[in-house]
Design a protein around this motif. Structure first.
Motif, short mmCIF file in Angstrom:
data_model
loop_
_atom_site.label_atom_id
_atom_site.label_comp_id
_atom_site.label_asym_id
_atom_site.label_seq_id
_atom_site.Cartn_x
_atom_site.Cartn_y
_atom_site.Cartn_z
N TYR A 1 0.84 -1.20 0.00
CA TYR A 1 0.00 0.00 0.00
C TYR A 1 0.88 1.26 0.00
O TYR A 1 0.64 2.20 -0.78
CB TYR A 1 -0.91 0.00 1.22
CG TYR A 1 -1.94 1.11 1.20
CD1 TYR A 1 -3.20 0.90 0.63
CD2 TYR A 1 -1.67 2.36 1.74
CE1 TYR A 1 -4.15 1.92 0.59
CE2 TYR A 1 -2.60 3.39 1.70
CZ TYR A 1 -3.85 3.15 1.12
OH TYR A 1 -4.78 4.17 1.08
N ALA A 2 1.88 1.29 0.86
CA ALA A 2 2.76 2.46 0.94
C ALA A 2 3.50 2.69 -0.36
O ALA A 2 3.67 3.84 -0.81
CB ALA A 2 3.75 2.29 2.09
N THR A 3 3.95 1.62 -1.00
CA THR A 3 4.67 1.75 -2.28
C THR A 3 3.75 2.29 -3.37
O THR A 3 4.17 3.13 -4.18
CB THR A 3 5.24 0.38 -2.69
OG1 THR A 3 6.14 -0.08 -1.67
CG2 THR A 3 5.97 0.46 -4.02
N LEU B 1 1.73 9.57 6.82
CA LEU B 1 3.13 9.28 7.13
C LEU B 1 3.99 9.30 5.87
O LEU B 1 5.04 9.94 5.81
CB LEU B 1 3.27 7.92 7.81
CG LEU B 1 4.72 7.48 8.03
CD1 LEU B 1 5.36 8.26 9.17
CD2 LEU B 1 4.83 5.99 8.26
N ILE B 2 3.53 8.59 4.83
CA ILE B 2 4.31 8.52 3.59
C ILE B 2 4.39 9.90 2.93
O ILE B 2 5.43 10.29 2.39
CB ILE B 2 3.70 7.48 2.63
CG1 ILE B 2 3.74 6.08 3.27
CG2 ILE B 2 4.47 7.46 1.31
CD1 ILE B 2 5.10 5.60 3.71
N ASP C 1 20.87 9.00 2.13
CA ASP C 1 21.98 8.20 1.62
C ASP C 1 21.55 7.25 0.51
O ASP C 1 22.31 6.99 -0.43
CB ASP C 1 22.63 7.41 2.75
CG ASP C 1 23.43 8.30 3.69
OD1 ASP C 1 23.58 9.50 3.38
OD2 ASP C 1 23.89 7.80 4.73
N ASN C 2 20.34 6.71 0.61
CA ASN C 2 19.87 5.80 -0.44
C ASN C 2 18.48 6.17 -0.95
O ASN C 2 17.88 5.39 -1.68
CB ASN C 2 19.85 4.35 0.09
CG ASN C 2 18.83 4.15 1.19
OD1 ASN C 2 18.30 5.11 1.77
ND2 ASN C 2 18.52 2.89 1.49
N ARG C 3 17.99 7.36 -0.59
CA ARG C 3 16.67 7.86 -1.00
C ARG C 3 15.56 6.88 -0.58
O ARG C 3 14.55 6.76 -1.24
CB ARG C 3 16.59 8.11 -2.51
CG ARG C 3 17.68 9.00 -3.07
CD ARG C 3 17.40 9.45 -4.49
NE ARG C 3 16.78 8.45 -5.32
CZ ARG C 3 17.42 7.50 -5.98
NH1 ARG C 3 18.74 7.41 -5.87
NH2 ARG C 3 16.77 6.64 -6.74
N GLY C 4 15.77 6.20 0.53
CA GLY C 4 14.80 5.21 0.99
C GLY C 4 13.84 5.76 2.02
O GLY C 4 14.20 6.62 2.84
N ILE C 5 12.59 5.29 1.98
CA ILE C 5 11.59 5.60 2.99
C ILE C 5 11.44 4.36 3.87
O ILE C 5 11.11 3.28 3.37
CB ILE C 5 10.24 5.99 2.36
CG1 ILE C 5 10.39 7.30 1.58
CG2 ILE C 5 9.16 6.11 3.43
CD1 ILE C 5 9.14 7.71 0.81
N TYR C 6 11.72 4.51 5.15
CA TYR C 6 11.64 3.40 6.10
C TYR C 6 10.35 3.51 6.91
O TYR C 6 10.05 4.56 7.47
CB TYR C 6 12.87 3.39 7.00
CG TYR C 6 14.12 3.03 6.24
CD1 TYR C 6 14.53 1.70 6.13
CD2 TYR C 6 14.88 4.01 5.60
CE1 TYR C 6 15.67 1.36 5.41
CE2 TYR C 6 16.02 3.67 4.88
CZ TYR C 6 16.41 2.35 4.79
OH TYR C 6 17.53 2.02 4.07
N PRO D 1 12.08 8.35 -5.03
CA PRO D 1 12.66 7.61 -3.90
C PRO D 1 13.00 6.20 -4.35
O PRO D 1 12.36 5.66 -5.27
CB PRO D 1 11.53 7.60 -2.86
CG PRO D 1 10.65 8.75 -3.23
CD PRO D 1 10.72 8.85 -4.73
N SER D 2 13.97 5.58 -3.72
CA SER D 2 14.42 4.27 -4.18
C SER D 2 13.41 3.17 -3.86
O SER D 2 13.15 2.30 -4.70
CB SER D 2 15.77 3.92 -3.55
OG SER D 2 15.67 3.90 -2.13
N ALA D 3 12.84 3.21 -2.66
CA ALA D 3 11.92 2.13 -2.24
C ALA D 3 11.33 2.48 -0.89
O ALA D 3 11.80 3.36 -0.18
CB ALA D 3 12.66 0.79 -2.16
N VAL D 4 10.25 1.74 -0.54
CA VAL D 4 9.72 1.77 0.82
C VAL D 4 10.20 0.48 1.50
O VAL D 4 9.94 -0.62 1.00
CB VAL D 4 8.18 1.83 0.83
CG1 VAL D 4 7.67 1.77 2.27
CG2 VAL D 4 7.69 3.10 0.14
N PHE D 5 10.88 0.62 2.61
CA PHE D 5 11.44 -0.53 3.32
C PHE D 5 10.68 -0.78 4.61
O PHE D 5 10.37 0.16 5.35
CB PHE D 5 12.91 -0.28 3.65
CG PHE D 5 13.79 -0.06 2.46
CD1 PHE D 5 14.25 -1.13 1.70
CD2 PHE D 5 14.17 1.22 2.08
CE1 PHE D 5 15.07 -0.93 0.60
CE2 PHE D 5 14.99 1.43 0.98
CZ PHE D 5 15.43 0.35 0.24
#
Length: 287
Positions: free
Chosen positions: A93-95, A176-177, A147-152, A119-123
């Motif tokens: 869903y977040a992705t 949040l996202i 550093d990696n354009r990641g959303i955690y 962004p690279s990915a949602v982790f």
């Protein structure tokens, strides 16, 4: 690392300042009139040194072209309808929502003169997860890492029981996202780098104020997306009352600033009302 366009833009701005702000000098001795022998001695004019103006302080924070780049695009979002009860459903869903934000933000970023990079990915990042920016802490619900354009995403915090509460879970994940994507926008537009400079130069309460400005701006960017997409995301009723942020008492004393920034961003449908950097510290508390 900043995208190439930001570096190019910085170079271009320096060039414009130098060309526009300096008087071009010539070799005065070559241009001097020839003296008439035994009559008049003509002296070459004395050149006046012209100093290039200093670079504008906090240019990307205070005068970013993003604030003048118009409204965020209204986009159609294809979001999964599975209940948000496990990691797979949450990340999916977040992705999908990040893909909506990509389409909404790209035109505005491009109009502002910056390269758009997704962004690279949602982790998935429950507490204790090792991220590119360190360990995910217990009380942190989400994090953007340059550093990696990641959303955690600390997804277990958003699991709710019962189908009746699924809409609230979706709203909360979207918020949040949207907020973490706001930090990505700050990185794309040079804001994040200059915020870092101000943050580390400050001390005590002044440092906290800088952090509040950054966080309030990320909230504000999210609210601008919701305002631009109030129809496509069906933001009405209770969702409209909270502008996509259910669970907050918008009348609480400590939420007055939050309410003001979110309201103006939602109504503007774009980042024009999100310049938190010149605001006094007392106007950015309550994030």
């Amino acid at each position: 690392m900043r995208p190439a366009t930001l570096l190019g833009l910085a170079g271009l701005l320096v060039a414009v300042v130098l060309v526009g702000g300096c008087t071009r000098q010539v070799d005065d001795t070559r241009m001097a009139p020839t003296a008439t022998p035994a009559t008049v001695s003509v002296r070459a004019p004395v050149g006046r040194m012209v100093q290039a103006p200093e670079p504008v302080k906090d240019k990307f924070l205070l005068y970013n072209q993003l604030y003048r780049s118009g409204q965020i695009a209204a986009v159609r979002c294809s979001l999964p309808d599975a209940q948000l009860v496990n990691e797979r459903a949450m990340i999916r869903y977040a992705t999908a929502f990040v893909a909506c934000l990509d389409r909404a933000w790209e035109p505005v970023i491009t109009r502002a003169g910056f390269d758009f990079v997704r962004p690279s990915a949602v982790f998935a990042a429950p507490p204790g997860t090792r991220t590119a920016c360190g360990e995910m802490e217990k009380d942190v619900y989400g994090m953007y890492c340059q550093d990696n354009r990641g959303i955690y995403f600390n997804w277990p915090e958003y699991v709710v029981e019962g189908s009746y509460d699924q809409k609230d879970a979706e709203n909360s994940v979207q918020w949040l996202i949207g907020h973490e994507y706001g930090h990505h926008v700050q990185w794309l537009t040079g804001i994040a780098d200059q915020y870092g400079e101000r943050y580390w130069a400050a001390r005590g309460a002044a440092r906290q104020a800088e952090e509040n400005r950054s966080e309030m701006q990320a909230h504000c960017f999210a609210a601008a997306v919701f305002g631009a997409n109030r129809e496509t995301l069906r933001i009405r009723g209770e969702r409209l009352a909270h502008y996509g942020h259910p669970g907050y008492d918008r009348h609480a004393a400590d939420m007055v600033n939050f309410d003001r920034w979110m309201r103006q961003a939602f109504e503007a449908r774009g980042p024009a009302g999100c310049n938190t950097w010149p605001a006094p510290a007392k106007q950015v508390s309550g994030v």
